[in-house]
Design an enzyme around this catalytic site. Structure first.
Site, PDB file in Angstrom:
ATOM      1  CB  CYS A 162      28.260 -54.498  -8.377  1.00 36.15           C
ATOM      2  SG  CYS A 162      29.245 -53.380  -9.387  1.00 36.15           S
ATOM      3  CG  HIS A 294      30.013 -60.073  -8.362  1.00 28.90           C
ATOM      4  ND1 HIS A 294      28.788 -59.422  -8.381  1.00 28.90           N
ATOM      5  CD2 HIS A 294      30.946 -59.118  -8.619  1.00 28.90           C
ATOM      6  CE1 HIS A 294      28.984 -58.135  -8.633  1.00 28.90           C
ATOM      7  NE2 HIS A 294      30.278 -57.927  -8.791  1.00 28.90           N
ATOM      8  CD  GLU A 305      32.188 -64.824  -7.452  1.00 24.96           C
ATOM      9  OE1 GLU A 305      31.033 -65.035  -7.040  1.00 24.96           O
ATOM     10  OE2 GLU A 305      32.432 -64.180  -8.507  1.00 24.96           O
ATOM     11  CE  LYS A 326      27.625 -59.298 -12.468  1.00 21.23           C
ATOM     12  NZ  LYS A 326      27.277 -60.254 -11.398  1.00 21.23           N
ATOM     13  CG  HIS A 331      28.065 -56.036 -13.808  1.00 26.19           C
ATOM     14  ND1 HIS A 331      27.071 -55.820 -12.884  1.00 26.19           N
ATOM     15  CD2 HIS A 331      29.232 -55.997 -13.103  1.00 26.19           C
ATOM     16  CE1 HIS A 331      27.605 -55.658 -11.686  1.00 26.19           C
ATOM     17  NE2 HIS A 331      28.916 -55.767 -11.795  1.00 26.19           N
ATOM     18  CG  PHE A 390      33.771 -50.919  -8.058  1.00 26.29           C
ATOM     19  CD1 PHE A 390      34.607 -52.015  -8.136  1.00 26.29           C
ATOM     20  CD2 PHE A 390      33.581 -50.160  -9.199  1.00 26.29           C
ATOM     21  CE1 PHE A 390      35.234 -52.354  -9.322  1.00 26.29           C
ATOM     22  CE2 PHE A 390      34.204 -50.490 -10.398  1.00 26.29           C
ATOM     23  CZ  PHE A 390      35.036 -51.589 -10.466  1.00 26.29           C
TER      24      PHE A 390
END
Length: 402
Positions: A162, A294, A305, A326, A331, A390
């Site tokens: 990502c 994010h 976050e 998003k 995403h 990830f």
């Protein structure tokens, strides 16, 4: 070190087939998420996504090109065409040799993989098309953009899940700043919305079945999207000498690794990347006005976050605007940071901060100004774009108003 500016932008995603369409949708808080229109959707538990609707590849590419271009490559080419056209650059002679492409993607030609696994394992075919490998390889989009526009300098693909787009754009920024190149076409692209792509993500149990609601106490997971965002990064004096329109300045970039868990995010890793980008830009923390988060809509990401932002900015965190687009475009995995950078450009250039739509109920662990549901007019001089992947790989870009 040399300064780096953005002189062109292009996109295709669930919100629009151009930058203008995408920014209009962001201003309106429009949602691009809906029921998936893909083969075997009824076999999926998760049946929604932010899909590029009414897309006809034959309207853009001939039969020979379609045989070579997976959907993720097609998106990259269309976005790059728009970005380069806006920049006004033509890559010939010495400039071609000092211009390249760095692009992020996570899955690469996943539609091609999915189709050919079906052909071999389900349909029992013993042969596949001779172009399957060059069509599905992760560097295909980068290679075709370089060939399409005669970009002969450093060109490669970054795959960090990502964070792929932000890592790619950060590398492009650093190469220009260090004097390796004068111009880089950079961004990200992804097309994972096929049966296999969605089924794999279902297994993680982080997907929502109804909507993406980042930072809201009622959030229940992320929603996949697809598309591409591409930019022309250019050395400042080079751009000024030719009278180019400057969209924003890329001021700083930082990366970090959590080195802790393959899927669970770390506040410390995110904090180091955020603080590092601000430090690299040489600006005070108080000058940051907006962060494109994010913001995946998962419980773990959102609270981590927000904790990282509070950790880095202290009392100033309460004065920051932080939103997750998003909620609108989904995403895009490896392409997500590139589309999200458009929201930073809109905040810096137009004074409009994109909202976090779908926000229903405050979460005490996400007690920041998340610009809920409606866009906001505000002067923004510095914006950050966060990407946390990830594998614990983090990348943050800092942009300044031109």
């Amino acid at each position: 070190m040399r300064r780096v500016v953005i002189t062109g932008a292009g996109t295709i995603n669930a919100l629009g087939a151009s930058v203008a369409e995408t920014l209009e949708a962001m201003r309106e808080g429009r949602c691009g998420i809906g029921r998936l229109d893909i083969r075997d959707v009824d076999r999926l538990t998760v049946q929604i996504g932010a899909q590029v609707r009414d897309y006809d590849e034959a309207a853009h590419f001939n039969r020979q090109q379609i045989a070579l271009y997976d959907r993720f490559t097609q998106f990259a080419l269309l976005a790059a065409d728009e970005a380069i056209a806006q920049s006004g650059l033509t890559f010939e002679g010495p400039l071609a040799a000092r211009a390249g492409v760095v692009m992020g993607t996570s899955g690469g030609g996943l539609n091609t993989q999915d189709e050919n696994y079906r052909a071999v394992y389900e349909d029992g075919k013993n042969r596949v098309h001779p172009f399957v490998v060059p069509k599905l390889m992760n560097n295909a989009a980068t290679s075709h953009v370089s060939m399409q526009h005669n970009l002969k300098g450093p060109s490669f693909t970054v795959a960090t899940a990502c964070a792929s787009s932000n890592h790619a754009m950060g590398q492009a920024f650093q190469m220009i700043r260090a004097g390796m190149t004068d111009v880089m076409v950079t961004g990200g692209t992804e097309a994972m919305l096929c049966f296999g792509g969605v089924k794999a993500w279902e297994g993680l149990r982080v997907m929502s079945k109804d909507a993406c609601r980042p930072f809201s106490a009622t959030r229940n997971g992320m929603v996949q999207g697809e598309g591409a965002g591409m930019f022309v990064f250019e050395e400042y004096e080079h751009a000024r000498a030719r009278g180019a329109e400057i969209l924003a300045e890329v001021a700083g970039f930082a990366m970090s690794s959590d080195a802790s868990d393959i899927v669970m995010p770390s506040k410390q890793g995110a904090s180091r990347a955020i603080a590092g980008a601000v430090s690299d830009a040489g600006i005070p923390l108080e000058s940051v006005g907006y962060i494109n988060a994010h913001g995946t809509g998962t419980a773990a990401n959102d609270k981590t976050e927000c904790a990282a932002v509070a950790d880095v900015f202290g009392h100033h965190a309460n004065d920051l605007m932080i939103s997750s687009t998003k909620s609108m475009h989904g995403h895009l995995i490896g392409g997500t940071g590139a589309v999200e950078l458009l929201a930073c450009l809109m905040a810096l250039r137009d004074g409009v901060v994109a909202p976090t739509i779908g926000y229903e109920e405050p979460d005490p662990e996400c007690a920041l100004d998340v610009v809920p549901n409606e866009a906001r007019e505000a002067r923004v001089d510095v914006a950050l774009s966060n990407a946390f992947a990830f594998g614990g790989l983090n990348a943050v870009l800092a942009l300044k108003r031109a």
